[in-house]
Design an enzyme around this catalytic site. Sequence first.
Site, mmCIF file in Angstrom:
data_model
loop_
_atom_site.group_PDB
_atom_site.id
_atom_site.type_symbol
_atom_site.label_atom_id
_atom_site.label_comp_id
_atom_site.label_asym_id
_atom_site.label_seq_id
_atom_site.Cartn_x
_atom_site.Cartn_y
_atom_site.Cartn_z
ATOM 1 N N ALA A 193 -0.341 2.173 -13.541
ATOM 2 C CA ALA A 193 0.007 2.780 -12.258
ATOM 3 C C ALA A 193 -1.004 3.882 -11.968
ATOM 4 O O ALA A 193 -1.646 4.413 -12.878
ATOM 5 C CB ALA A 193 1.419 3.345 -12.320
ATOM 6 N N GLY A 237 1.379 0.039 -16.580
ATOM 7 C CA GLY A 237 1.873 -0.891 -15.567
ATOM 8 C C GLY A 237 1.040 -2.169 -15.499
ATOM 9 O O GLY A 237 1.535 -3.206 -15.058
ATOM 10 N N GLU A 259 1.469 5.334 -21.813
ATOM 11 C CA GLU A 259 2.188 6.360 -21.041
ATOM 12 C C GLU A 259 2.526 7.599 -21.867
ATOM 13 O O GLU A 259 2.560 8.711 -21.364
ATOM 14 C CB GLU A 259 3.495 5.773 -20.467
ATOM 15 C CG GLU A 259 3.291 4.729 -19.380
ATOM 16 C CD GLU A 259 3.181 3.312 -19.915
ATOM 17 O OE1 GLU A 259 2.926 3.124 -21.127
ATOM 18 O OE2 GLU A 259 3.334 2.378 -19.107
ATOM 19 N N GLU A 264 2.536 -4.293 -18.070
ATOM 20 C CA GLU A 264 3.866 -4.676 -17.577
ATOM 21 C C GLU A 264 3.749 -5.735 -16.480
ATOM 22 O O GLU A 264 4.561 -6.660 -16.415
ATOM 23 C CB GLU A 264 4.604 -3.428 -17.073
ATOM 24 C CG GLU A 264 4.976 -2.511 -18.236
ATOM 25 C CD GLU A 264 5.472 -1.151 -17.792
ATOM 26 O OE1 GLU A 264 4.794 -0.531 -16.935
ATOM 27 O OE2 GLU A 264 6.505 -0.691 -18.286
HETATM 28 N N1 DAK Z 1 -4.755 5.743 -12.449
HETATM 29 C C1 DAK Z 1 -5.670 6.271 -11.605
HETATM 30 N N2 DAK Z 1 -6.985 6.141 -11.777
HETATM 31 C C2 DAK Z 1 -7.409 5.482 -12.870
HETATM 32 C C3 DAK Z 1 -6.517 4.920 -13.805
HETATM 33 C C4 DAK Z 1 -5.112 5.073 -13.563
HETATM 34 N N3 DAK Z 1 -4.184 4.530 -14.346
HETATM 35 N N4 DAK Z 1 -7.242 4.336 -14.785
HETATM 36 C C5 DAK Z 1 -8.540 4.524 -14.463
HETATM 37 N N5 DAK Z 1 -8.650 5.209 -13.318
HETATM 38 C C6 DAK Z 1 -9.857 5.603 -12.620
HETATM 39 C C7 DAK Z 1 -10.526 6.803 -13.290
HETATM 40 O O1 DAK Z 1 -9.906 8.001 -12.888
HETATM 41 C C8 DAK Z 1 -11.948 6.649 -12.795
HETATM 42 O O2 DAK Z 1 -12.004 7.119 -11.478
HETATM 43 P P1 DAK Z 1 -13.249 8.045 -10.974
HETATM 44 O O3 DAK Z 1 -13.237 9.238 -11.875
HETATM 45 O O4 DAK Z 1 -14.456 7.154 -11.193
HETATM 46 O O5 DAK Z 1 -12.964 8.320 -9.541
HETATM 47 C C9 DAK Z 1 -12.150 5.153 -12.769
HETATM 48 O O6 DAK Z 1 -10.839 4.603 -12.686
HETATM 49 C C10 DAK Z 1 -12.811 4.610 -14.023
HETATM 50 O O7 DAK Z 1 -12.074 5.053 -15.132
HETATM 51 P P2 DAK Z 1 -12.732 5.832 -16.376
HETATM 52 O O8 DAK Z 1 -13.926 6.577 -15.954
HETATM 53 O O9 DAK Z 1 -11.621 6.584 -17.053
HETATM 54 O O10 DAK Z 1 -13.195 4.593 -17.275
HETATM 55 P P3 DAK Z 1 -13.359 4.543 -18.858
HETATM 56 O O11 DAK Z 1 -14.024 3.233 -19.123
HETATM 57 O O12 DAK Z 1 -13.990 5.781 -19.374
HETATM 58 O O13 DAK Z 1 -11.856 4.497 -19.450
HETATM 59 C C11 DAK Z 1 -9.559 3.725 -19.562
HETATM 60 C C12 DAK Z 1 -11.046 3.414 -19.207
HETATM 61 C C13 DAK Z 1 -8.725 2.562 -19.114
HETATM 62 C C14 DAK Z 1 -9.449 3.908 -21.071
HETATM 63 C C15 DAK Z 1 -9.154 5.052 -18.856
HETATM 64 O O14 DAK Z 1 -9.496 4.930 -17.462
HETATM 65 C C16 DAK Z 1 -7.678 5.324 -18.978
HETATM 66 O O15 DAK Z 1 -7.189 5.794 -19.999
HETATM 67 N N6 DAK Z 1 -6.931 5.101 -17.875
HETATM 68 C C17 DAK Z 1 -5.522 5.434 -17.801
HETATM 69 C C18 DAK Z 1 -4.703 4.428 -18.544
HETATM 70 C C19 DAK Z 1 -3.217 4.793 -18.507
HETATM 71 O O16 DAK Z 1 -2.816 5.865 -18.959
HETATM 72 N N7 DAK Z 1 -2.408 3.908 -17.954
HETATM 73 C C20 DAK Z 1 -0.965 4.103 -17.819
HETATM 74 C C21 DAK Z 1 -0.632 4.845 -16.563
HETATM 75 S S1 DAK Z 1 1.115 5.141 -16.393
HETATM 76 C C22 DAK Z 1 6.980 2.271 -12.375
HETATM 77 C C23 DAK Z 1 6.089 1.253 -12.389
HETATM 78 C C24 DAK Z 1 4.978 1.343 -13.220
HETATM 79 C C25 DAK Z 1 4.788 2.450 -14.007
HETATM 80 C C26 DAK Z 1 5.711 3.452 -13.999
HETATM 81 C C27 DAK Z 1 6.794 3.379 -13.197
HETATM 82 N N8 DAK Z 1 8.126 2.248 -11.523
HETATM 83 C C28 DAK Z 1 8.378 0.952 -10.848
HETATM 84 C C29 DAK Z 1 8.733 3.416 -11.065
HETATM 85 C C30 DAK Z 1 3.593 2.511 -14.808
HETATM 86 C C31 DAK Z 1 3.077 3.653 -15.305
HETATM 87 C C32 DAK Z 1 1.717 3.653 -15.849
HETATM 88 O O17 DAK Z 1 1.054 2.655 -15.882
#
Ligand code: DAK
Length: 259
Positions: free
Chosen positions: A68, A110, A133, A113
């Site tokens: 997400a 997400g 998360e 998921e």
């Molecule tokens: N959200 C927003 N932006 C993201 C992102 C994310 N999840 N993942 C990557 N990006 C963006 C980065 O901010 C970056 O943007 P700029 O800085 O270039 O503007 C760009 O994508 C490239 O990412 P990185 O520079 O970070 O790339 P790397 O290769 O260095 O790293 C990575 C890749 C995947 C390891 C890293 O980006 C990362 O850790 N991303 C976050 C992963 C994460 O934590 N995912 C879980 C998020 S929480 C619900 C439904 C769903 C959910 C909850 C509730 N309901 C129905 C209510 C789900 C929740 C989640 O998924």
Amino acid sequence: MPEQQQYIVVERDEPIAVVTINRPDKLNALNWGLVAELADQLEALDRDDAIRCIVLTGAGNKAFAAGADIAEMSNATPVQMATGSFQSWDRIRRIATPIIAAVGGYALGGGNELAMHADMIVASENAQFGQPEILIGVMPGAGGTQRLARTLGKFRAMEICLTARRVSAQEALDWGLVNRVVPEGQHVEEAKRLAQEVAKQAPVAVRFIKEAVLAAYETPLQDGLAYEKRLFALLFATEDQKEGMRAFLAKEKPTFQGR
Ligand code: DAK
């Protein structure tokens, strides 16, 4: 001609369609508008009799979806989290047409998921699955704890959700999270091939099979068996049952009409 909305590209190649999440600069992070658009497009394909199986993938070679959108979510209220976006996910869960996720690169949070909302998963060798998360102070919210526990068992689900450990494509295959792993970049082609396999089967039976297998997640065994038995009997009301059995006995190939 592919049809393009703001975040989703739909390419029809009847009897299959390929739906691509198209936000590669943000690793296909799933903002609310994107998930709603995805639900709209999947529902439109689900209503379309010419489409028998859907491939769902992410644009670019780095991610299926990295979760997400954290930027959007960071200031959300509990009410926002509990209302609109959940409805879109629920709409995706109710799609009756089989969906095959083609995962290249990250399927995190997400993203994982969403892949688990699909009915089969084809992974590229570079795929990585995970629920990170916990690293940002929350927990899976779109089915991660439940679907991982039911798919992989308690202990692996706990490790993935509690430590944010990423699972490689090969491990995901060994653990039963994906159907197959293919060389890097070939996941969409392989998913399309698999989708064609599904799409040539008797359409009503295909939908009933999806419904019945998913019911196994939600019902005690006795109820699931009774449900399966009723769906099985109901197929004898279809012309495709007559055609399938006639063709077998005549040593011919059946022609299914979806009725
Ligand atoms: N959200 C927003 N932006 C993201 C992102 C994310 N999840 N993942 C990557 N990006 C963006 C980065 O901010 C970056 O943007 P700029 O800085 O270039 O503007 C760009 O994508 C490239 O990412 P990185 O520079 O970070 O790339 P790397 O290769 O260095 O790293 C990575 C890749 C995947 C390891 C890293 O980006 C990362 O850790 N991303 C976050 C992963 C994460 O934590 N995912 C879980 C998020 S929480 C619900 C439904 C769903 C959910 C909850 C509730 N309901 C129905 C209510 C789900 C929740 C989640 O998924």
